[in-house]
Design a protein around this motif. Structure first.
Motif, PDB file in Angstrom:
ATOM      1  N   LEU A 170       0.785  -1.286   0.037  1.00 16.56           N
ATOM      2  CA  LEU A 170       0.112   0.123   0.033  1.00 16.56           C
ATOM      3  C   LEU A 170       0.963   1.244  -0.284  1.00 16.56           C
ATOM      4  CD1 LEU A 170      -2.814  -1.082   2.413  1.00 16.56           C
ATOM      5  CD2 LEU A 170      -2.948  -0.861   0.052  1.00 16.56           C
ATOM      6  N   GLY A 171       1.871   1.136   0.639  1.00 16.42           N
ATOM      7  CA  GLY A 171       2.882   2.421   0.528  1.00 16.42           C
ATOM      8  C   GLY A 171       3.618   2.609  -0.874  1.00 16.42           C
ATOM      9  N   ARG A 172       3.939   1.655  -1.510  1.00 18.47           N
ATOM     10  CA  ARG A 172       4.498   1.803  -2.610  1.00 18.47           C
ATOM     11  C   ARG A 172       3.346   2.231  -3.635  1.00 18.47           C
ATOM     12  NH1 ARG A 172       5.655  -3.325  -4.589  1.00 18.47           N
ATOM     13  NH2 ARG A 172       6.144  -4.230  -2.638  1.00 18.47           N
ATOM     14  N   LEU A 173       2.048   1.984  -3.556  1.00 21.73           N
ATOM     15  CA  LEU A 173       1.033   2.321  -4.322  1.00 21.73           C
ATOM     16  C   LEU A 173       0.737   3.771  -4.048  1.00 21.73           C
ATOM     17  CD1 LEU A 173      -1.267   1.818  -6.414  1.00 21.73           C
ATOM     18  CD2 LEU A 173      -2.782   0.964  -4.545  1.00 21.73           C
ATOM     19  N   ALA A 174       0.600   4.173  -2.477  1.00 18.82           N
ATOM     20  CA  ALA A 174       0.432   5.488  -2.266  1.00 18.82           C
ATOM     21  C   ALA A 174       1.606   6.445  -2.903  1.00 18.82           C
ATOM     22  CB  ALA A 174       0.155   5.598  -0.740  1.00 18.82           C
ATOM     23  N   VAL A 175       2.646   6.066  -2.909  1.00 20.40           N
ATOM     24  CA  VAL A 175       3.798   6.708  -3.337  1.00 20.40           C
ATOM     25  C   VAL A 175       3.564   7.223  -4.792  1.00 20.40           C
ATOM     26  CG1 VAL A 175       6.051   7.057  -3.594  1.00 20.40           C
ATOM     27  CG2 VAL A 175       5.402   6.376  -1.476  1.00 20.40           C
ATOM     28  N   ALA A 176       3.114   6.025  -5.361  1.00 17.18           N
ATOM     29  CA  ALA A 176       3.108   6.234  -6.895  1.00 17.18           C
ATOM     30  C   ALA A 176       1.931   7.168  -7.232  1.00 17.18           C
ATOM     31  CB  ALA A 176       2.843   4.798  -7.654  1.00 17.18           C
ATOM     32  N   LEU A 177       0.848   7.066  -6.628  1.00 13.12           N
ATOM     33  CA  LEU A 177      -0.389   7.984  -6.544  1.00 13.12           C
ATOM     34  C   LEU A 177      -0.140   9.277  -6.306  1.00 13.12           C
ATOM     35  CD1 LEU A 177      -3.292   5.577  -5.420  1.00 13.12           C
ATOM     36  CD2 LEU A 177      -2.499   6.032  -7.732  1.00 13.12           C
ATOM     37  N   ALA A 178       0.694   9.482  -5.046  1.00 13.98           N
ATOM     38  CA  ALA A 178       0.946  10.637  -4.810  1.00 13.98           C
ATOM     39  C   ALA A 178       1.912  11.689  -5.673  1.00 13.98           C
ATOM     40  CB  ALA A 178       1.437  10.600  -3.446  1.00 13.98           C
ATOM     41  N   GLY A 179       2.402  10.881  -6.395  1.00 14.71           N
ATOM     42  CA  GLY A 179       3.603  11.549  -7.462  1.00 14.71           C
ATOM     43  C   GLY A 179       2.944  11.962  -9.046  1.00 14.71           C
ATOM     44  N   GLU A 180       1.989  11.517  -9.044  1.00 16.43           N
ATOM     45  CA  GLU A 180       1.084  11.853  -9.999  1.00 16.43           C
ATOM     46  C   GLU A 180       0.589  13.500 -10.174  1.00 16.43           C
ATOM     47  OE1 GLU A 180       0.129  10.205 -12.841  1.00 16.43           O
ATOM     48  OE2 GLU A 180       1.102   8.586 -12.058  1.00 16.43           O
ATOM     49  N   PRO A 181       0.621  14.056 -11.227  1.00 21.30           N
ATOM     50  CA  PRO A 181       0.634  15.492 -11.435  1.00 21.30           C
ATOM     51  C   PRO A 181      -1.072  15.690 -11.223  1.00 21.30           C
ATOM     52  CG  PRO A 181       1.737  14.813 -13.120  1.00 21.30           C
ATOM     53  CD  PRO A 181       1.276  13.631 -12.612  1.00 21.30           C
ATOM     54  N   GLY A 182      -1.379  16.865 -10.205  1.00 16.88           N
ATOM     55  CA  GLY A 182      -2.698  17.158 -10.035  1.00 16.88           C
ATOM     56  C   GLY A 182      -3.424  16.246  -9.033  1.00 16.88           C
ATOM     57  N   VAL A 183      -2.861  15.385  -8.419  1.00 18.83           N
ATOM     58  CA  VAL A 183      -3.275  14.551  -7.414  1.00 18.83           C
ATOM     59  C   VAL A 183      -3.777  15.147  -6.185  1.00 18.83           C
ATOM     60  CG1 VAL A 183      -1.406  13.668  -6.086  1.00 18.83           C
ATOM     61  CG2 VAL A 183      -3.532  12.090  -6.366  1.00 18.83           C
ATOM     62  N   GLU A 184      -3.077  16.252  -5.758  1.00 15.67           N
ATOM     63  CA  GLU A 184      -3.406  17.022  -4.501  1.00 15.67           C
ATOM     64  C   GLU A 184      -4.846  17.803  -4.750  1.00 15.67           C
ATOM     65  OE1 GLU A 184      -1.050  19.446  -7.349  1.00 15.67           O
ATOM     66  OE2 GLU A 184      -0.891  17.804  -6.358  1.00 15.67           O
ATOM     67  N   ASP A 185      -5.190  17.759  -5.687  1.00 14.17           N
ATOM     68  CA  ASP A 185      -6.652  18.610  -5.952  1.00 14.17           C
ATOM     69  C   ASP A 185      -7.951  17.718  -6.131  1.00 14.17           C
ATOM     70  OD1 ASP A 185      -5.419  20.898  -6.351  1.00 14.17           O
ATOM     71  OD2 ASP A 185      -5.010  20.661  -8.401  1.00 14.17           O
ATOM     72  N   LEU A 186      -7.566  16.209  -6.065  1.00 19.31           N
ATOM     73  CA  LEU A 186      -8.717  15.217  -6.032  1.00 19.31           C
ATOM     74  C   LEU A 186      -9.241  14.901  -4.669  1.00 19.31           C
ATOM     75  CD1 LEU A 186      -6.840  12.651  -8.495  1.00 19.31           C
ATOM     76  CD2 LEU A 186      -8.763  14.364  -9.038  1.00 19.31           C
TER      77      LEU A 186
END
Length: 142
Positions: A112-128
């Protein structure tokens, strides 16, 4: 095929050569996407059922089953990311309401940590919507 029994369930595992043979034939038949779609639907549903059990008297069984299925659950979310995009993957991650208790399962925590890091690195994710849960998991991994 080999089996490993647990009190709650029996899990089966294909020998690697058979798995490779089956994957090759699935690819040749053009059925990869429909198989991955079905896999994703099944494991997203299972993950939601297990997450609902985390606050019941069956929580230990739910945690154990979740830990057993973590690789499949992460693969399902990764397929959502590939097929439906970042917003859908973050929504699935957030809907499962992962909590700190999963830290007791190092395998679950790592996946889950690896998946979260990958998702968090995507552009624009902080607005979702739902970014908070992804961000917290990612932050704990850094």
């Amino acid at each position: 095929m080999t089996g490993s029994g647990r009190p709650s369930a029996t899990r089966y595992r294909l020998l690697e050569t058979i798995r490779q043979y089956a994957a090759e034939h699935l690819h040749q038949s053009g059925g990869v996407e429909s198989a991955r779609d079905a896999h994703s639907v099944h494991y997203r549903r299972l993950a939601a059922e297990l997450a609902a059990g985390w606050t019941t008297r069956d929580q230990f069984a739910a945690y154990a089953r979740f830990a057993d299925e973590i690789a499949n659950i992460v693969a399902a979310i990764e397929w959502v990311l590939e097929r439906e995009g970042l917003a859908a993957a973050v929504a699935v991650f957030d809907s499962l309401r992962f909590n700190g208790t999963l830290a007791h399962s190092p395998r679950s925590y790592e996946h889950l940590g690896r998946l979260a890091v990958a998702l968090a690195g995507e552009p624009g994710v902080e607005d979702l919507p739902g970014f908070g849960s992804v961000g917290n998991w990612a932050w704990n991994r850094l």
